[in-house]
Design a protein around this motif. Structure first.
Motif, PDB file in Angstrom:
ATOM      1  N   HIS A 118       0.925  -1.256  -0.298  1.00 47.60           N
ATOM      2  CA  HIS A 118      -0.154  -0.604   0.046  1.00 47.60           C
ATOM      3  C   HIS A 118       1.349   1.155  -0.090  1.00 47.60           C
ATOM      4  N   ILE A 119       1.669   1.376  -0.416  1.00 43.08           N
ATOM      5  CA  ILE A 119       3.685   2.141  -0.646  1.00 43.08           C
ATOM      6  C   ILE A 119       3.459   2.208  -1.320  1.00 43.08           C
ATOM      7  N   PRO A 120       3.220   2.952  -2.623  1.00 41.72           N
ATOM      8  CA  PRO A 120       3.844   3.359  -4.033  1.00 41.72           C
ATOM      9  C   PRO A 120       5.589   3.116  -3.960  1.00 41.72           C
ATOM     10  N   CYS A 121       6.232   2.938  -4.953  1.00 41.67           N
ATOM     11  CA  CYS A 121       7.371   2.909  -4.835  1.00 41.67           C
ATOM     12  C   CYS A 121       8.005   2.804  -6.455  1.00 41.67           C
ATOM     13  N   CYS A 122       8.921   3.650  -6.497  1.00 40.33           N
ATOM     14  CA  CYS A 122       9.533   3.607  -8.618  1.00 40.33           C
ATOM     15  C   CYS A 122      10.744   3.548  -8.506  1.00 40.33           C
ATOM     16  N   GLN A 123      11.590   2.782  -8.530  1.00 38.30           N
ATOM     17  CA  GLN A 123      13.203   2.300  -7.434  1.00 38.30           C
ATOM     18  C   GLN A 123      13.602   1.443  -8.966  1.00 38.30           C
ATOM     19  N   TRP A 124      14.625   2.091  -9.124  1.00 35.90           N
ATOM     20  CA  TRP A 124      15.513   0.802  -9.152  1.00 35.90           C
ATOM     21  C   TRP A 124      16.196  -0.134  -8.824  1.00 35.90           C
ATOM     22  N   GLN A 125      16.294  -1.146  -9.058  1.00 33.29           N
ATOM     23  CA  GLN A 125      17.511  -1.749  -7.921  1.00 33.29           C
ATOM     24  C   GLN A 125      17.998  -3.126  -8.717  1.00 33.29           C
ATOM     25  N   GLY A 126      19.417  -3.096  -9.173  1.00 35.02           N
ATOM     26  CA  GLY A 126      20.017  -3.737  -9.851  1.00 35.02           C
ATOM     27  C   GLY A 126      19.068  -4.576 -10.652  1.00 35.02           C
ATOM     28  N   GLY A 127      19.196  -3.304 -11.552  1.00 33.89           N
ATOM     29  CA  GLY A 127      18.964  -3.018 -13.126  1.00 33.89           C
ATOM     30  C   GLY A 127      17.564  -3.277 -13.735  1.00 33.89           C
ATOM     31  N   VAL A 128      16.557  -2.968 -12.401  1.00 33.70           N
ATOM     32  CA  VAL A 128      15.694  -4.097 -12.168  1.00 33.70           C
ATOM     33  C   VAL A 128      14.883  -2.270 -11.904  1.00 33.70           C
ATOM     34  N   LEU A 129      13.331  -2.335 -12.646  1.00 35.75           N
ATOM     35  CA  LEU A 129      12.656  -0.826 -11.755  1.00 35.75           C
ATOM     36  C   LEU A 129      11.090  -1.982 -11.543  1.00 35.75           C
ATOM     37  N   LEU A 130      11.001  -1.610 -10.074  1.00 32.59           N
ATOM     38  CA  LEU A 130      10.132  -1.706  -8.875  1.00 32.59           C
ATOM     39  C   LEU A 130       9.361  -0.672  -8.641  1.00 32.59           C
ATOM     40  N   PHE A 131       8.196  -0.983  -9.949  1.00 34.04           N
ATOM     41  CA  PHE A 131       6.734  -0.658  -9.730  1.00 34.04           C
ATOM     42  C   PHE A 131       5.582  -0.794  -8.955  1.00 34.04           C
ATOM     43  N   ASN A 132       4.964  -0.182  -7.739  1.00 31.80           N
ATOM     44  CA  ASN A 132       4.197  -0.374  -6.732  1.00 31.80           C
ATOM     45  C   ASN A 132       3.705   1.069  -7.218  1.00 31.80           C
ATOM     46  N   PRO A 133       2.445   0.943  -7.593  1.00 36.04           N
ATOM     47  CA  PRO A 133       1.543   1.972  -7.988  1.00 36.04           C
ATOM     48  C   PRO A 133       0.496   2.553  -6.339  1.00 36.04           C
ATOM     49  N   GLY A 134       0.539   1.467  -5.708  1.00 32.89           N
ATOM     50  CA  GLY A 134       0.412   2.098  -4.266  1.00 32.89           C
ATOM     51  C   GLY A 134      -1.310   1.338  -3.613  1.00 32.89           C
ATOM     52  N   ALA A 135      -2.261   2.172  -2.884  1.00 34.98           N
ATOM     53  CA  ALA A 135      -3.718   1.309  -2.483  1.00 34.98           C
ATOM     54  C   ALA A 135      -4.219   1.948  -3.618  1.00 34.98           C
ATOM     55  N   LEU A 136      -5.269   1.619  -4.320  1.00 36.26           N
ATOM     56  CA  LEU A 136      -6.093   1.835  -5.022  1.00 36.26           C
ATOM     57  C   LEU A 136      -7.458   2.803  -3.884  1.00 36.26           C
ATOM     58  N   ARG A 137      -7.357   1.902  -3.170  1.00 35.44           N
ATOM     59  CA  ARG A 137      -7.916   2.475  -2.195  1.00 35.44           C
ATOM     60  C   ARG A 137      -7.952   3.472  -1.567  1.00 35.44           C
ATOM     61  N   GLN A 138      -6.582   4.347  -1.724  1.00 31.26           N
ATOM     62  CA  GLN A 138      -6.124   5.299  -1.218  1.00 31.26           C
ATOM     63  C   GLN A 138      -6.291   6.753  -2.430  1.00 31.26           C
ATOM     64  N   GLY A 139      -6.682   6.011  -3.802  1.00 32.53           N
ATOM     65  CA  GLY A 139      -6.514   6.047  -4.690  1.00 32.53           C
ATOM     66  C   GLY A 139      -5.259   7.011  -5.644  1.00 32.53           C
ATOM     67  N   GLN A 140      -5.090   5.973  -5.144  1.00 28.95           N
ATOM     68  CA  GLN A 140      -2.990   5.860  -6.058  1.00 28.95           C
ATOM     69  C   GLN A 140      -3.105   4.348  -6.598  1.00 28.95           C
ATOM     70  N   TRP A 141      -3.412   5.225  -8.437  1.00 25.19           N
ATOM     71  CA  TRP A 141      -2.269   4.411  -8.884  1.00 25.19           C
ATOM     72  C   TRP A 141      -1.421   4.846  -9.948  1.00 25.19           C
ATOM     73  N   GLY A 142      -0.722   4.202 -11.399  1.00 25.57           N
ATOM     74  CA  GLY A 142       0.145   4.619 -12.010  1.00 25.57           C
ATOM     75  C   GLY A 142       0.358   4.146 -13.563  1.00 25.57           C
ATOM     76  N   VAL A 143       1.591   4.780 -14.102  1.00 23.65           N
ATOM     77  CA  VAL A 143       1.410   4.597 -14.993  1.00 23.65           C
ATOM     78  C   VAL A 143       3.454   4.522 -15.269  1.00 23.65           C
ATOM     79  N   VAL A 144       3.460   2.989 -16.257  1.00 26.14           N
ATOM     80  CA  VAL A 144       4.586   3.312 -16.991  1.00 26.14           C
ATOM     81  C   VAL A 144       4.761   3.053 -18.625  1.00 26.14           C
ATOM     82  N   GLU A 145       5.891   3.736 -18.530  1.00 22.34           N
ATOM     83  CA  GLU A 145       5.685   4.059 -20.041  1.00 22.34           C
ATOM     84  C   GLU A 145       7.588   3.161 -20.587  1.00 22.34           C
ATOM     85  N   ILE A 146       6.859   2.776 -21.609  1.00 25.49           N
ATOM     86  CA  ILE A 146       8.072   2.094 -22.352  1.00 25.49           C
ATOM     87  C   ILE A 146       8.199   2.505 -23.909  1.00 25.49           C
ATOM     88  N   GLY A 147       9.936   3.162 -23.907  1.00 24.19           N
ATOM     89  CA  GLY A 147       9.691   4.052 -24.886  1.00 24.19           C
ATOM     90  C   GLY A 147      10.485   3.810 -26.374  1.00 24.19           C
TER      91      GLY A 147
END
Length: 161
Positions: A118-147
């Protein structure tokens, strides 16, 4: 032109948040629901067929989905990028992100989409993007774009109050 993934997790049946996200959802190529609660995933799959019929849909089961037929972890190819989608509880993400990052690497993935904390996260670790949009129940969501050249970026978003 980039490839856009809209992500949500941990709706826990919050109907108003689900409906608000569908109303403001940008155009996307893929929608991922990352667990807790399966009825939210079913709602998004049906809504997506109406508002974004060309978009693909992916969902995983969370720890609050004990009787779900959804997979717990899914590997997926998006715009030439391998991603790992999971709720996160199987990888102890509330304690560390190391296990999840290693699972992604072990599966040849450079992007991991997860929820559970339930905690938003967008961070690189060891060459991997770790993406957590958070909790929709709390109004959180996210977008990932691949160029076009495979570059990956994430944007954490919040529904208007």
């Amino acid at each position: 032109m980039s490839y856009r993934i809209v992500c949500a997790s941990d709706g826990h049946g919050a109907r108003n948040a689900r409906e608000a996200l569908v109303r403001q959802m940008p155009a996307c190529d893929l929608f991922c629901y990352l667990g807790d609660v399966e009825s939210d995933a079913l709602y998004f799959r049906a809504a997506l067929a109406q508002v974004r019929p060309a978009a693909a849909f992916l969902a995983v089961a969370g720890n609050c989905d004990p009787f779900s037929a959804l997979a717990l972890t899914v590997r997926h190819q998006a715009a030439g990028v391998r991603l790992l989608a999971t709720h996160g509880h199987l990888f102890s993400v509330k304690q560390t992100l190391d296990l999840l990052a290693q699972a992604a690497l072990d599966n040849g993935c450079v992007l991991t989409l997860f929820g559970h904390t339930h905690i938003p996260c967008c961070q690189w670790q060891g060459g991997v993007l770790l993406f957590n949009p958070g909790a929709l129940r709390q109004g959180q969501w996210g977008v990932v774009e691949i160029g076009e050249k495979g570059e990956i970026s994430g944007q954490l978003r919040t529904l208007p109050a």
